[in-house]
Design an enzyme around this catalytic site. Structure first.
Site, PDB file in Angstrom:
ATOM      1  N   ASP A  18      26.966  59.094  28.249  1.00  0.00           N
ATOM      2  CA  ASP A  18      26.882  57.733  27.716  1.00  0.00           C
ATOM      3  C   ASP A  18      28.149  56.985  28.120  1.00  0.00           C
ATOM      4  OD1 ASP A  18      28.440  59.331  25.924  1.00  0.00           O
ATOM      5  OD2 ASP A  18      28.229  57.810  24.354  1.00  0.00           O
ATOM      6  N   GLU A  53      29.037  60.339  22.890  1.00  0.00           N
ATOM      7  CA  GLU A  53      30.477  60.538  22.680  1.00  0.00           C
ATOM      8  C   GLU A  53      31.154  59.240  22.276  1.00  0.00           C
ATOM      9  OE1 GLU A  53      34.727  60.855  23.314  1.00  0.00           O
ATOM     10  OE2 GLU A  53      33.396  59.498  24.363  1.00  0.00           O
TER      11      GLU A  53
END
Ligand SMILES: [Zn+2]
Length: 488
Positions: free
Chosen positions: A123, A190
């Site tokens: 991400d 994250e």
């Protein structure tokens, strides 16, 4: 006569002192490192770059507001992984966790060896609205130009995701078969707290009774021209990360019209409390991990700085003062204090009933949230100011730098990049490793790429990009690391 004799004695003492300082300095040299001949891994760097460019085109953007996240992009990215790395998907088993995080497992032949866990996140953070025009190449176009791959996630952290998958493919092509089980986690959240990614990976490993000997995830780099006074490249393999604590200081006082104010308003009371915190930073110093880190780095500095560090018994106040003067040095020495938000009355002529100040602390491993709250109350000493904890997480444990895992990381770095100064270090921000740290015996934070000072603002910034030679270096690093620490 007596004055002359006294001067002579003084002179002799000074000469002796100078001799002691110089001898200690001359002995203060880098510890002999095992020579690591560079090893060449046949990496097709252009292909790695092309794959990373493709990976960047998936808008796997993590937003704070969950409804803005386009999970179709995450699903498409995972499909792309399967198509681009078919051998990895044939040889390794894959367990999706919360659908999008992927946990791969390459079963080792020796069950007595604890597995290792390598992790990276796919991400990315959003592009700052309004900054799009400042990008030399559009952030999600995935352009390869000027020896670099451009786009959001190139450095943080799709470059690592792609490098890991490339190295697994290389190992399969070489006919590699691990003795030690290799786990690879590619996580998807994250940038927004890791609840469904790294945390869930750890929960899964715990449930299955799989305890890694060590984990490796982002958190530092091979620093080139970043450490003041050190001209060599520094591989800072970080063994701990700071925690955080956010406090609201709420000062209360009588409200009313501002034409007849009391001697102190809530704003004044709050301001005094904030100034006290600013003037009395949380105590810190050069000990523990910071001392170990500077001990290693200083041995590679010029004579003047080595003279200081070799004689800390004499120069510690000078060294600490110089480090404290730099925000980056200060952050390594102590829990930092940063007042960030303020609010008071809603109108210019209304006395506030309460004034609120937000203070963000970054916790050094030696402090806990609890100990810092106690310190803050002790400094403020004012019953009119309430101290409220709004959010906190303690610093991580400090992993050992004296393990086979750490040595394998150091060795693979030097084999891939040539001679480096290797030091354990402290990560100032939060990474997925804070969860791995709870379960793996040791958690290391290190991306095997060279980072220059001018590249630091690229993180979460405009024109994020990664040099192709770094991608080749990272593939080489992971390949050598796994060969040596998991091979036969
Ligand atoms: Zn990251």
């Amino acid at each position: 006569m007596t004055i002359r004799r006294a001067l002579l004695v003084l002179l002799a003492a000074l000469v002796l002192l100078a001799a002691v300082l110089v001898v200690r300095t001359l002995q203060f040299t880098p510890a002999p490192q095992p020579q690591q001949p560079r090893q060449t891994v046949a990496v097709d760097a252009q292909q790695v770059a092309a794959h990373l460019a493709e990976a960047i085109r998936f808008r796997t953007v993590s937003y704070g507001e969950a409804e803005r996240i386009d999970y179709d992009q995450f699903g498409a990215f995972i499909q792309w992984l399967g198509q681009t790395y078919p051998k990895v998907h044939q040889v390794l088993s894959r367990t999706p966790i919360n659908q999008y995080t992927q946990l791969y497992r390459w079963q080792g032949t020796d069950p007595s060896l604890a597995p290792v866990l390598l992790s990276a996140h796919f991400d990315v953070v959003p592009v700052d609205p309004g900054s799009e025009a400042l990008w030399q190449h559009p952030p999600f176009a995935g352009v390869v130009a000027d020896g670099q791959v451009w786009g959001r996630g190139a450095l943080d952290d799709k470059g690592s995701v792609v490098s890991l998958m490339e190295s697994l493919t290389l190992l399969i092509d070489q006919g590699f078969s691990p003795k030690r089980t290799i786990l690879v986690a590619l996580t998807h959240d994250e940038e927004i707290g890791s609840r469904h990614g790294a945390q869930a990976v750890v929960a899964k490993l715990k449930a299955d009774g799989i305890k890694p000997a060590w984990s490796l995830d982002e958190g530092s780099f091979i620093l080139d021209g970043v450490v003041p006074g050190v001209t060599q490249k520094v591989a800072s393999i970080n063994v701990a990360e700071k925690g955080f604590l956010t406090l609201e200081l709420v000062a209360r006082a009588q409200g009313g019209h501002s034409s007849m104010p009391p001697r102190e308003t809530a704003v004044g009371i709050l301001a005094k409390a904030l100034v006290k915190l600013q003037d009395h930073p949380v105590p810190g110093g050069l000990d523990g991990l910071s001392a170990e880190m500077y001990g290693t780095l200083a041995r590679n500095m010029g004579f003047g700085k080595r003279l200081l560090f070799a004689n800390r018994w004499l120069f510690d106040p000078l060294i600490t003062g110089a480090l404290e003067a730099m925000p980056s040095g200060n952050a390594l020495l102590r829990t930092t204090t940063a007042p960030t938000m303020l609010s008071g009355s809603v109108k210019a002529n209304v006395l506030p009933i309460e004034a609120v100040g937000t203070v963000n602390f970054r916790l050094h491993p030696r402090d806990s949230a609890e100990s810092v709250v106690a310190y803050v109350k002790e400094q403020i000493q004012d019953p009119r100011v309430e101290v409220k904890v709004t959010d906190s997480m303690d610093a991580s444990r400090v992993s050992s730098a004296d393990t086979d895992g750490f040595k394998a990381l150091a060795q693979a770095s030097q084999q891939s990049y040539g001679q480096l100064v290797v030091t354990p270090g402290l990560t100032l921000g939060a990474t997925d490793s804070r969860f791995y740290d709870n379960w793996a015996d040791n958690a290391y934070r290190f991306t095997p790429m060279v980072l220059r000072a001018d590249e630091i603002p690229l993180f979460h910034g405009t024109n994020e990009r990664v040099r192709i030679d770094n991608l080749a270096g990272a593939v080489s690093f992971y390949t050598l690391l796994l060969t040596h620490s998991c091979g036969g």
